[in-house]
Motif scaffolding. Structure first.
Motif, PDB file in Angstrom:
ATOM      1  N   GLY A  61       0.779  -1.234   0.000  1.00  0.00           N
ATOM      2  CA  GLY A  61       0.000   0.000   0.000  1.00  0.00           C
ATOM      3  C   GLY A  61       0.811   1.284   0.000  1.00  0.00           C
ATOM      4  N   PRO A  62       1.590   1.515  -1.056  1.00  0.00           N
ATOM      5  CA  PRO A  62       2.379   2.751  -1.096  1.00  0.00           C
ATOM      6  C   PRO A  62       1.525   3.999  -1.295  1.00  0.00           C
ATOM      7  N   LEU A  63       2.138   5.127  -1.029  1.00  0.00           N
ATOM      8  CA  LEU A  63       1.509   6.417  -1.300  1.00  0.00           C
ATOM      9  C   LEU A  63       1.333   6.576  -2.813  1.00  0.00           C
ATOM     10  N   PHE A  64       0.262   7.212  -3.213  1.00  0.00           N
ATOM     11  CA  PHE A  64       0.091   7.595  -4.615  1.00  0.00           C
ATOM     12  C   PHE A  64      -0.263   9.071  -4.662  1.00  0.00           C
ATOM     13  N   VAL A  65       0.056   9.701  -5.775  1.00  0.00           N
ATOM     14  CA  VAL A  65      -0.370  11.082  -6.028  1.00  0.00           C
ATOM     15  C   VAL A  65      -1.077  11.120  -7.372  1.00  0.00           C
ATOM     16  N   ILE A  66      -1.986  12.052  -7.490  1.00  0.00           N
ATOM     17  CA  ILE A  66      -2.660  12.286  -8.771  1.00  0.00           C
ATOM     18  C   ILE A  66      -1.823  13.316  -9.526  1.00  0.00           C
ATOM     19  N   LYS A  67      -1.324  12.909 -10.672  1.00  0.00           N
ATOM     20  CA  LYS A  67      -0.436  13.751 -11.468  1.00  0.00           C
ATOM     21  C   LYS A  67      -1.062  15.120 -11.742  1.00  0.00           C
ATOM     22  N   ASN A  68      -0.296  16.162 -11.469  1.00  0.00           N
ATOM     23  CA  ASN A  68      -0.679  17.563 -11.709  1.00  0.00           C
ATOM     24  C   ASN A  68      -1.872  18.044 -10.885  1.00  0.00           C
ATOM     25  N   SER A  69      -2.265  17.302  -9.858  1.00  0.00           N
ATOM     26  CA  SER A  69      -3.442  17.705  -9.075  1.00  0.00           C
ATOM     27  C   SER A  69      -3.234  19.022  -8.346  1.00  0.00           C
ATOM     28  N   HIS A  70      -1.999  19.389  -8.088  1.00  0.00           N
ATOM     29  CA  HIS A  70      -1.725  20.670  -7.418  1.00  0.00           C
ATOM     30  C   HIS A  70      -2.113  21.855  -8.296  1.00  0.00           C
ATOM     31  N   LYS A  71      -2.423  21.582  -9.563  1.00  0.00           N
ATOM     32  CA  LYS A  71      -2.833  22.635 -10.496  1.00  0.00           C
ATOM     33  C   LYS A  71      -4.351  22.673 -10.716  1.00  0.00           C
ATOM     34  N   PHE A  72      -5.110  21.779 -10.079  1.00  0.00           N
ATOM     35  CA  PHE A  72      -6.559  21.728 -10.269  1.00  0.00           C
ATOM     36  C   PHE A  72      -7.218  22.875  -9.507  1.00  0.00           C
ATOM     37  N   ASP A  73      -7.737  23.847 -10.239  1.00  0.00           N
ATOM     38  CA  ASP A  73      -8.338  25.033  -9.611  1.00  0.00           C
ATOM     39  C   ASP A  73      -9.515  24.674  -8.707  1.00  0.00           C
ATOM     40  N   ASP A  74     -10.331  23.678  -9.110  1.00  0.00           N
ATOM     41  CA  ASP A  74     -11.489  23.323  -8.291  1.00  0.00           C
ATOM     42  C   ASP A  74     -11.066  22.724  -6.943  1.00  0.00           C
ATOM     43  N   ILE A  75      -9.964  22.009  -6.926  1.00  0.00           N
ATOM     44  CA  ILE A  75      -9.456  21.447  -5.668  1.00  0.00           C
ATOM     45  C   ILE A  75      -8.959  22.585  -4.779  1.00  0.00           C
ATOM     46  N   LYS A  76      -8.195  23.503  -5.358  1.00  0.00           N
ATOM     47  CA  LYS A  76      -7.705  24.648  -4.576  1.00  0.00           C
ATOM     48  C   LYS A  76      -8.872  25.449  -4.010  1.00  0.00           C
ATOM     49  N   GLU A  77      -9.892  25.662  -4.833  1.00  0.00           N
ATOM     50  CA  GLU A  77     -11.057  26.434  -4.391  1.00  0.00           C
ATOM     51  C   GLU A  77     -11.818  25.691  -3.288  1.00  0.00           C
ATOM     52  N   LYS A  78     -11.992  24.383  -3.455  1.00  0.00           N
ATOM     53  CA  LYS A  78     -12.741  23.584  -2.479  1.00  0.00           C
ATOM     54  C   LYS A  78     -12.051  23.546  -1.116  1.00  0.00           C
ATOM     55  N   TYR A  79     -10.716  23.463  -1.093  1.00  0.00           N
ATOM     56  CA  TYR A  79      -9.992  23.279   0.158  1.00  0.00           C
ATOM     57  C   TYR A  79      -9.350  24.547   0.703  1.00  0.00           C
ATOM     58  N   ASN A  80      -9.349  25.619  -0.053  1.00  0.00           N
ATOM     59  CA  ASN A  80      -8.815  26.884   0.439  1.00  0.00           C
ATOM     60  C   ASN A  80      -9.732  27.413   1.542  1.00  0.00           C
ATOM     61  N   GLY A  81      -9.189  27.604   2.724  1.00  0.00           N
ATOM     62  CA  GLY A  81      -9.996  28.088   3.852  1.00  0.00           C
ATOM     63  C   GLY A  81     -10.725  26.995   4.610  1.00  0.00           C
ATOM     64  N   PHE A  82     -10.687  25.769   4.099  1.00  0.00           N
ATOM     65  CA  PHE A  82     -11.326  24.650   4.782  1.00  0.00           C
ATOM     66  C   PHE A  82     -10.426  24.167   5.909  1.00  0.00           C
ATOM     67  N   ASP A  83     -11.011  23.846   7.057  1.00  0.00           N
ATOM     68  CA  ASP A  83     -10.279  23.365   8.223  1.00  0.00           C
ATOM     69  C   ASP A  83     -11.076  22.203   8.816  1.00  0.00           C
ATOM     70  N   VAL A  84     -10.512  20.997   8.786  1.00  0.00           N
ATOM     71  CA  VAL A  84     -11.253  19.815   9.245  1.00  0.00           C
ATOM     72  C   VAL A  84     -11.681  19.905  10.702  1.00  0.00           C
ATOM     73  N   ASP A  85     -10.929  20.642  11.500  1.00  0.00           N
ATOM     74  CA  ASP A  85     -11.269  20.757  12.911  1.00  0.00           C
ATOM     75  C   ASP A  85     -12.409  21.751  13.146  1.00  0.00           C
ATOM     76  N   LYS A  86     -12.498  22.769  12.295  1.00  0.00           N
ATOM     77  CA  LYS A  86     -13.543  23.791  12.454  1.00  0.00           C
ATOM     78  C   LYS A  86     -14.803  23.486  11.647  1.00  0.00           C
ATOM     79  N   HIS A  87     -14.642  22.901  10.482  1.00  0.00           N
ATOM     80  CA  HIS A  87     -15.773  22.630   9.575  1.00  0.00           C
ATOM     81  C   HIS A  87     -16.106  21.139   9.616  1.00  0.00           C
ATOM     82  N   LYS A  88     -16.643  20.694  10.709  1.00  0.00           N
ATOM     83  CA  LYS A  88     -16.869  19.264  10.944  1.00  0.00           C
ATOM     84  C   LYS A  88     -17.961  18.656  10.062  1.00  0.00           C
TER      85      LYS A  88
END
Length: 188
Positions: A61-88
């Motif tokens: 069970g190695p780590l995997f990454v989704i190629k170029n996902s750091h460039k996905f604007d929708d991911i950045k928008e969805k998780y920008n400002g999100f905090d798992v501890d505050k937004h339960k």
């Protein structure tokens, strides 16, 4: 490690005091997610270093990454400002199966077999997870996540200090790896 991150950030760096040890037994895996919802409360200038302590073949069970996902604007928008501890009411995990996620975005799932001492460094918006441990010899996968940021950025007290509380304040007891090996893992 500090020297490597200082070179990457081009300014003195500091490692989080809270270290995430990952002891992964058979049948366990980490759901696909990005780290922004956990570690960007005080600064977005944080990087994750995934360190390998045991041989991690594909069946472990190695780590995997989704190629170029750091460039996905929708991911950045969805998780920008999100905090798992505050937004339960919201989850950090991405419920789409990794293969379907990659196909839909016309990209690839990247992984490898890892040896002790290998390291993988990635940013807060890189979508990643681990494959399930199906080790034929019933051995655990032992890895560790260490996070670094520039020293001059504000520090999140949850991860710094003599006895850091971690994401939820429960300390190391909150980690899935701290649970008995036969217990189900929580999903954030």
């Amino acid at each position: 490690m500090e020297n490597i991150f200082t070179r990457i950030f081009k300014t003195p760096s500091v490692g989080f005091d809270f270290i995430f040890l990952r002891a992964v037994a058979g049948g366990k895996f980490t759901h696909m997610h990005c780290d922004a919802g956990f570690f960007t409360r005080k600064t977005h200038k944080v990087l994750t270093c995934w360190l390998v302590f045991t041989e991690v073949t594909i069946d472990r069970g190695p780590l995997f990454v989704i190629k170029n996902s750091h460039k996905f604007d929708d991911i950045k928008e969805k998780y920008n400002g999100f905090d798992v501890d505050k937004h339960k009411n919201k989850k950090a995990t991405i419920s789409t199966h990794p293969v379907d996620f990659a196909k839909k975005r016309n990209t690839k799932i990247l992984t490898a077999e890892f040896k002790p001492g290998d390291a993988l460094i990635f940013g807060m918006y890189t979508v990643h997870g681990t494959l399930e441990n199906h080790s034929k010899d019933n051995k655990i996968r032992l890895t560790c996540d260490i996070r670094f940021q520039p020293k001059n950025e504000p520090k999140d007290p949850r991860y710094f200090g003599t006895n850091p509380g971690g994401t939820t304040g429960a300390g190391y007891g909150e980690l899935n790896s701290a649970r008995p090996l036969n217990e189900d893992w929580h999903i954030r």
